[in-house]
Scaffold this active site. Structure first.
Site, PDB file in Angstrom:
ATOM      1  N   GLU A  55     -11.185 -35.047  -1.731  1.00 17.39           N
ATOM      2  CA  GLU A  55     -12.176 -34.753  -0.682  1.00 17.39           C
ATOM      3  C   GLU A  55     -12.349 -33.237  -0.656  1.00 17.39           C
ATOM      4  O   GLU A  55     -11.475 -32.522  -0.171  1.00 17.39           O
ATOM      5  CB  GLU A  55     -11.695 -35.268   0.680  1.00 17.39           C
ATOM      6  N   CYS A  59     -15.346 -29.245   6.838  1.00 19.27           N
ATOM      7  CA  CYS A  59     -16.046 -29.528   5.576  1.00 19.27           C
ATOM      8  C   CYS A  59     -17.471 -29.956   5.878  1.00 19.27           C
ATOM      9  O   CYS A  59     -18.385 -29.689   5.114  1.00 19.27           O
ATOM     10  CB  CYS A  59     -15.293 -30.595   4.785  1.00 19.27           C
ATOM     11  N   ASN A  88      -7.731 -26.454   7.857  1.00 19.20           N
ATOM     12  CA  ASN A  88      -8.725 -26.405   8.937  1.00 19.20           C
ATOM     13  C   ASN A  88      -8.505 -27.408  10.068  1.00 19.20           C
ATOM     14  O   ASN A  88      -8.951 -27.187  11.179  1.00 19.20           O
ATOM     15  CB  ASN A  88     -10.143 -26.522   8.379  1.00 19.20           C
TER      16      ASN A  88
HETATM   17  P1  NAD Z   1      -7.640 -24.937  -0.474  1.00 21.11           P
HETATM   18  O1  NAD Z   1      -8.269 -25.726  -1.564  1.00 21.11           O
HETATM   19  O2  NAD Z   1      -7.490 -23.476  -0.629  1.00 21.11           O
HETATM   20  O3  NAD Z   1      -6.142 -25.499  -0.194  1.00 21.11           O
HETATM   21  C1  NAD Z   1      -5.923 -26.860   0.056  1.00 21.11           C
HETATM   22  C2  NAD Z   1      -4.475 -27.221  -0.261  1.00 21.11           C
HETATM   23  O4  NAD Z   1      -4.253 -27.064  -1.662  1.00 21.11           O
HETATM   24  C3  NAD Z   1      -3.435 -26.371   0.441  1.00 21.11           C
HETATM   25  O5  NAD Z   1      -2.398 -27.201   0.904  1.00 21.11           O
HETATM   26  C4  NAD Z   1      -2.933 -25.480  -0.681  1.00 21.11           C
HETATM   27  O6  NAD Z   1      -1.606 -25.046  -0.506  1.00 21.11           O
HETATM   28  C5  NAD Z   1      -2.997 -26.443  -1.838  1.00 21.11           C
HETATM   29  N1  NAD Z   1      -2.891 -25.809  -3.162  1.00 21.11           N
HETATM   30  C6  NAD Z   1      -2.969 -24.496  -3.488  1.00 21.11           C
HETATM   31  N2  NAD Z   1      -2.803 -24.333  -4.818  1.00 21.11           N
HETATM   32  C7  NAD Z   1      -2.634 -25.561  -5.346  1.00 21.11           C
HETATM   33  C8  NAD Z   1      -2.431 -26.053  -6.661  1.00 21.11           C
HETATM   34  N3  NAD Z   1      -2.391 -25.254  -7.710  1.00 21.11           N
HETATM   35  N4  NAD Z   1      -2.311 -27.384  -6.841  1.00 21.11           N
HETATM   36  C9  NAD Z   1      -2.368 -28.231  -5.800  1.00 21.11           C
HETATM   37  N5  NAD Z   1      -2.564 -27.825  -4.525  1.00 21.11           N
HETATM   38  C10 NAD Z   1      -2.686 -26.514  -4.297  1.00 21.11           C
HETATM   39  O7  NAD Z   1      -8.459 -25.316   0.835  1.00 21.11           O
HETATM   40  P2  NAD Z   1      -8.347 -24.671   2.272  1.00 21.11           P
HETATM   41  O8  NAD Z   1      -8.837 -23.262   2.195  1.00 21.11           O
HETATM   42  O9  NAD Z   1      -7.013 -24.948   2.881  1.00 21.11           O
HETATM   43  O10 NAD Z   1      -9.402 -25.587   3.053  1.00 21.11           O
HETATM   44  C11 NAD Z   1     -10.781 -25.332   3.056  1.00 21.11           C
HETATM   45  C12 NAD Z   1     -11.524 -26.203   2.077  1.00 21.11           C
HETATM   46  O11 NAD Z   1     -11.223 -27.581   2.312  1.00 21.11           O
HETATM   47  C13 NAD Z   1     -13.028 -26.079   2.241  1.00 21.11           C
HETATM   48  O12 NAD Z   1     -13.630 -26.020   0.979  1.00 21.11           O
HETATM   49  C14 NAD Z   1     -13.398 -27.369   2.957  1.00 21.11           C
HETATM   50  O13 NAD Z   1     -14.742 -27.754   2.787  1.00 21.11           O
HETATM   51  C15 NAD Z   1     -12.440 -28.328   2.359  1.00 21.11           C
HETATM   52  N6  NAD Z   1     -12.296 -29.525   3.194  1.00 21.11           N
HETATM   53  C16 NAD Z   1     -12.807 -30.707   2.754  1.00 21.11           C
HETATM   54  C17 NAD Z   1     -12.741 -31.853   3.548  1.00 21.11           C
HETATM   55  C18 NAD Z   1     -13.293 -33.176   3.089  1.00 21.11           C
HETATM   56  O14 NAD Z   1     -12.914 -34.184   3.675  1.00 21.11           O
HETATM   57  N7  NAD Z   1     -14.173 -33.218   2.117  1.00 21.11           N
HETATM   58  C19 NAD Z   1     -12.137 -31.762   4.802  1.00 21.11           C
HETATM   59  C20 NAD Z   1     -11.616 -30.533   5.212  1.00 21.11           C
HETATM   60  C21 NAD Z   1     -11.698 -29.427   4.409  1.00 21.11           C
END
Ligand code: NAD
Length: 476
Positions: free
Chosen positions: A250, A284, A154
């Site tokens: 996070e 987020c 994002n």
């Molecule tokens: P996601 O969890 O689908 O993916 C995040 C990352 O994890 C990507 O790089 C993905 O390739 C990786 N990933 C996929 N499979 C994995 C595995 N088995 N092991 C380790 N890593 C793996 O999230 P997204 O759809 O890219 O982002 C949206 C989410 O992120 C929302 O839930 C949002 O709220 C959250 N977010 C949180 C914060 C925060 O600071 N709390 C900030 C931004 C986004």
């Protein structure tokens, strides 16, 4: 990155390694090719971790300060190019992308300044009857092993900046896997950091399929810490998998804006709409629930609809566009389905729920039951669900009724209300008369419950979690 720059070469330490495979990244608005990236396999991941582990940084605090300041200056000078790349791979509007570039500059400015500060402590030991005339001193050291960082789609630049800048400031070595949906900006940032003087061993970007490479980043013996930003399911998978490693998680959010009966309703509606639609609602800390006192609900709702209509959405590259696409068509379809489901459960659709490919309109639904999926789960897109309440007790109960606990916004001037919200909302932050996402890149940031395990980010806190405290004692 133009498609002709396609390459299967990955920078691992000082070496360029051929992976033999590339992955395509598609522009969510046009469907065209935004670029290609090398696909790392297990061999490349192991090679990258080994190169990072073998390297010992000798950069002084001043060197690290300079690298961060130069990085900030380089990023700023190439705002246009970087913003275009963010927009091409994510579909975020150019306005959002330019804003993100500015935020990333701040991250490096703060990290550079923080590198100059020493938070070492001195404890005199003659404090008790059995004390001695000695002193205990503390210092912070970089981790012995490597930091694995994994980032979401994002904020393709700023999420990466929040991992790598504190890593540089603390003299660590990091391997980072950006989202496979938006990896191009991370690769460009790595190039800029090299140009700013960062030894290449200190930051390696690994692009590829997470099903193939992610577990190695979580379990490799030379990884000491995993820092992850993303959704709850993968965050919990990491919590189970990265055994005996420090974890910074996070995760998702479901942030409310709570509007009390004394609020400036115009201001509250402006904050609510901005918090809901900025970055196509994909933050987020986006406003994901609007809780409004019934005494001002009618006027608030009318204003939110008016402000939603005023949001210009469409071609992300058009400089007039406020809101571009969401990340892909599947996500947009998901919002459409969730809103249709809410309507079938009695909510009233006041505006939007129009989709074309990955483009999804600002959407307002009113009279939403706080127990239904559109507000009980995280809806990571430009949807504004309005929930009405009668008392502050009810507002706090509804606000705390989801699994998340990231941030919140409260619109009121009454100190008795504010005092209760600050103490009773189960969240990581409370912003009075501001959007939930408001913060400095420096200040502590992060949630509780399913939003995180309470170890914060923000440059200052990230630097703490990326270091080991050592004590030594002297007779003086
Ligand atoms: P996601 O969890 O689908 O993916 C995040 C990352 O994890 C990507 O790089 C993905 O390739 C990786 N990933 C996929 N499979 C994995 C595995 N088995 N092991 C380790 N890593 C793996 O999230 P997204 O759809 O890219 O982002 C949206 C989410 O992120 C929302 O839930 C949002 O709220 C959250 N977010 C949180 C914060 C925060 O600071 N709390 C900030 C931004 C986004």
């Amino acid at each position: 990155m133009p498609p002709e720059a396609a390459s299967d070469r990955l920078r691992v330490g000082a070496e360029l390694v051929r992976t033999g495979r590339v992955a395509e990244v598609r522009n969510p608005y046009t469907g065209g090719l935004a670029g290609t990236v090398p696909m790392a396999g297990l061999a490349e991941v192991r090679r990258a971790i080994a190169a990072a582990r073998a390297y010992r940084s000798t950069l002084s605090r001043y060197d690290r300060y300079q690298i961060c300041q130069r990085a900030a200056a380089l990023i700023r000078s190439r705002t246009e190019e970087i913003a275009n790349l963010i927009t091409a791979e994510s579909g975020l509007s150019k306005k959002d992308s330019v804003y993100e570039v500015g935020r990333a500059c701040d991250v490096f400015l703060f990290a550079g300044n923080a590198a100059l500060q020493d938070d070492g402590q001195v404890f005199s030991c003659d404090l008790t009857a059995h004390g001695k005339r000695r002193k205990v001193y503390t210092l912070r050291e970089p981790l012995q092993g490597v930091i694995s960082a994994i980032t979401p789609f994002n904020h393709p630049l700023n999420q990466v900046a929040h991992k790598v800048a504190p890593s540089i400031a603390t003299n660590n070595r990091m391997v980072l896997k950006p989202s496979e949906k938006t990896p191009l900006t991370a690769l460009l940032l790595a190039d800029l950091l090299c140009e700013a003087g960062l030894p290449p061993e200190m930051f390696c970007v690994l692009t590829g399929d997470p099903r193939e490479i992610a577990d190695e980043l979580l379990t490799h013996a030379d990884v000491d810490l995993v820092t992850f930003t993303g959704g709850v399911p993968i965050g919990k998978h990491i919590a189970r998998t990265a055994v005996y490693k420090r974890q910074v998680l996070e995760l998702g959010g479901n942030d409310p804006i709570i509007v009390m009966e004394d609020a400036d309703v115009e201001e509250a509606a402006t904050l609510a709409a901005a918090g809901s639609y900025k970055n196509s609602g994909q933050r987020c800390t986006a406003v994901k629930r609007m809780l409004v006192h019934e005494a001002v609900a009618a006027r608030f709702t009318e204003l939110v609809v008016e402000k939603s209509r005023a949001v210009v959405y469409g071609d992300p590259m058009d400089p007039r566009t406020d809101m571009g696409t969401v990340i892909d068509e599947a996500a947009a379809r998901g919002f459409e389905e969730k809103v249709n489901d809410a309507v079938s459960r009695g909510a009233r659709l006041l505006y939007g729920n129009v989709r074309r490919g990955a483009l999804y309109s600002p959407t307002v639904i009113d009279q939403v039951d706080p127990a239904i999926p559109v507000v009980k789960t995280e809806t990571f897109g430009p949807v504004s669900p309005i929930i009405r309440f009668r008392t502050i007790d009810e507002a706090i109960r509804i606000s705390n009724s989801t699994d998340f606990g990231l941030s919140s916004a409260v619109c009121t001037n009454r100190l008795d209300y504010i005092t209760r919200f600050v103490s009773e909302l189960n969240v990581g932050s409370v912003n009075v008369r501001e959007v939930p996402g408001y913060r400095l890149e420096l200040t502590p940031f992060g949630g509780i419950k399913d939003s995180g395990i309470g170890i914060k980010e923000g440059v200052q806190e990230a630097m703490k979690s990326f270091t080991n405290v050592k004590t030594y004692s002297l007779p003086w």
